[in-house]
Scaffold this active site. Structure first.
Site, PDB file in Angstrom:
ATOM      1  N   TYR A 286      -6.999  15.242  -6.500  1.00  0.00           N
ATOM      2  CA  TYR A 286      -6.856  15.386  -7.845  1.00  0.00           C
ATOM      3  C   TYR A 286      -7.774  15.438  -8.997  1.00  0.00           C
ATOM      4  O   TYR A 286      -8.150  14.302  -9.318  1.00  0.00           O
ATOM      5  CB  TYR A 286      -5.398  14.588  -7.965  1.00  0.00           C
TER       6      TYR A 286
ATOM      7  N   HIS B   9      -4.786  13.345   4.338  1.00  0.00           N
ATOM      8  CA  HIS B   9      -4.103  14.535   3.320  1.00  0.00           C
ATOM      9  C   HIS B   9      -3.563  15.989   3.986  1.00  0.00           C
ATOM     10  O   HIS B   9      -2.486  16.412   3.764  1.00  0.00           O
ATOM     11  CB  HIS B   9      -4.902  14.979   2.163  1.00  0.00           C
TER      12      HIS B   9
ATOM     13  N   SER C 133       6.677  16.642  -4.214  1.00  0.00           N
ATOM     14  CA  SER C 133       7.547  17.725  -4.780  1.00  0.00           C
ATOM     15  C   SER C 133       9.290  17.781  -4.606  1.00  0.00           C
ATOM     16  O   SER C 133       9.590  18.824  -4.262  1.00  0.00           O
ATOM     17  CB  SER C 133       7.077  19.060  -4.497  1.00  0.00           C
ATOM     18  N   PRO C 134       9.911  16.701  -4.876  1.00  0.00           N
ATOM     19  CA  PRO C 134      11.337  16.584  -4.540  1.00  0.00           C
ATOM     20  C   PRO C 134      11.952  17.527  -5.617  1.00  0.00           C
ATOM     21  O   PRO C 134      13.228  17.620  -5.508  1.00  0.00           O
ATOM     22  CB  PRO C 134      11.634  15.031  -4.527  1.00  0.00           C
ATOM     23  N   LEU C 135      11.303  17.762  -6.701  1.00  0.00           N
ATOM     24  CA  LEU C 135      11.926  18.613  -7.650  1.00  0.00           C
ATOM     25  C   LEU C 135      11.435  20.034  -7.679  1.00  0.00           C
ATOM     26  O   LEU C 135      11.447  20.723  -8.742  1.00  0.00           O
ATOM     27  CB  LEU C 135      11.758  17.858  -9.131  1.00  0.00           C
TER      28      LEU C 135
ATOM     29  N   ARG D   2       8.310  21.144  -7.384  1.00  0.00           N
ATOM     30  CA  ARG D   2       7.366  21.570  -8.484  1.00  0.00           C
ATOM     31  C   ARG D   2       7.824  21.577 -10.003  1.00  0.00           C
ATOM     32  O   ARG D   2       7.215  22.511 -10.453  1.00  0.00           O
ATOM     33  CB  ARG D   2       6.395  22.726  -7.992  1.00  0.00           C
ATOM     34  N   GLY D   3       8.897  21.039 -10.164  1.00  0.00           N
ATOM     35  CA  GLY D   3       9.529  21.300 -11.488  1.00  0.00           C
ATOM     36  C   GLY D   3      10.546  22.148 -11.704  1.00  0.00           C
ATOM     37  O   GLY D   3      11.498  22.238 -12.458  1.00  0.00           O
ATOM     38  N   PHE D   4      10.526  22.976 -10.813  1.00  0.00           N
ATOM     39  CA  PHE D   4      11.525  24.246 -10.898  1.00  0.00           C
ATOM     40  C   PHE D   4      12.997  23.964 -10.980  1.00  0.00           C
ATOM     41  O   PHE D   4      13.811  24.259 -11.664  1.00  0.00           O
ATOM     42  CB  PHE D   4      11.241  25.329  -9.740  1.00  0.00           C
TER      43      PHE D   4
END
Length: 303
Positions: A37, A100, A178-180, A182-184
């Site tokens: 990152y 990873h 990314s439980p959301l 990736r924000g979508f």
């Protein structure tokens, strides 16, 4: 990740550190980063944020993704990455160290090296990310796997059939990233024009024009259910992941305290069996348009 990498725009280190501090105040103790990152910048940022409160943090980081999305798992590389992460983080041990991405030709070598890091006290527990059921078993046979970190949300459910059962058989915790979506799934993205030119989501098929419009219908359906509970659609989606089991610890990322507090509040949202059924009916996996990654990235997942 988003504080230093991937989602575009210039980072604000002061706000990022304030967000990490606020997370700890609210009882969020798992802080997750990776050497890739920001090419190490995020580990340095996290290290600065926790320098005077290390004992309050379960610190997780990762290794294994090289330049150009290459994957490495040779023993020398494992140990090199660990030493570099310890230095950037400014700590003497990592609580949870993830592979990873899996190098399928070297799982036993990789996990042998990781086991040595545990014996040396440089790492406490080991995790694996985006691994197949077979790879999880191979790694676990060398040294106990404590956690699997893979994508899991209402629009990414590929781990449910084989991988989640194997984790539960072996007593491995599940850490959905990314439980959301990736924000979508927050409803914040309604067009690719909402994304900066350097935002990685512009390269993801689900955010492409055409697919994005179809996927917005899922958000609209969830918004109606969220309104009934007086919560945001993001909170509803996050609570759904949280309700998949007591061994599930989702890690929504955010760069700002405002969204952090919204995410934390989702942990107290109670969903009934009927609620979960309605959510899954409103957001069936078959309704999702587009693959989650382009081909080059897909080749490094579920290995």
């Amino acid at each position: 990740m988003g504080m230093s990498h991937a989602y575009g725009g210039r980072g604000n280190d002061d706000e990022s550190i304030a967000t990490i501090h606020r997370a700890l105040e609210l009882g969020v103790t798992l802080i997750d980063t990776a050497n890739v990152y920001g090419n190490g910048a995020n580990e340095q940022l996290v290290g600065r944020a926790i320098a005077d409160r290390r004992d309050n943090v379960v610190l997780a980081t990762k290794f294994g993704i090289g330049s150009g999305h290459s994957v490495r798992g040779d023993a020398a590389y494992v140990k090199q990455c660990c030493e570099e992460s310890l230095r950037r983080l400014g700590v003497d041990h990592i609580d949870l160290y993830y592979q990873h991405r899996v190098d399928p030709d070297r799982i036993e070598e990789t996990w042998g090296a990781l086991s040595e890091l545990v014996a040396e006290g440089k790492v406490r527990y080991l995790g694996i990310s985006e691994a197949s059921a077979a790879s999880i078993r191979r790694a676990h046979a060398v040294h106990p796997v404590t956690a699997l970190q893979s994508e899991w949300s209402l629009w990414t459910r590929g781990i449910e059939d084989e991988i989640v059962p194997v984790c539960r058989e072996l007593g491995i915790g599940i850490v959905p990233f990314s439980p959301l979506g990736r924000g979508f799934l927050t409803g914040a993205v309604t067009s690719v024009r909402d994304l900066t030119a350097d935002d990685m989501r512009r390269t993801l098929p689900r955010f492409a024009e055409g697919n994005l419009d179809r996927n917005l219908a899922i958000v609209d359906a969830l918004r109606e259910l969220a309104g009934e509970k007086d919560v945001t659609v993001g909170q509803l989606a996050l609570a759904w992941v949280q309700h998949k089991g007591p061994d599930v610890v989702p890690i929504p990322g955010t760069k700002r305290r405002t969204y952090l507090e919204e995410n934390v509040a989702a942990a107290t949202l109670e969903l009934s069996t009927e609620d979960i059924a309605r959510i899954e009916s409103a957001a069936p996996e078959t309704a999702v348009a587009g693959e989650r990654y382009p081909a080059a990235l897909s080749r490094t997942t579920n290995r």
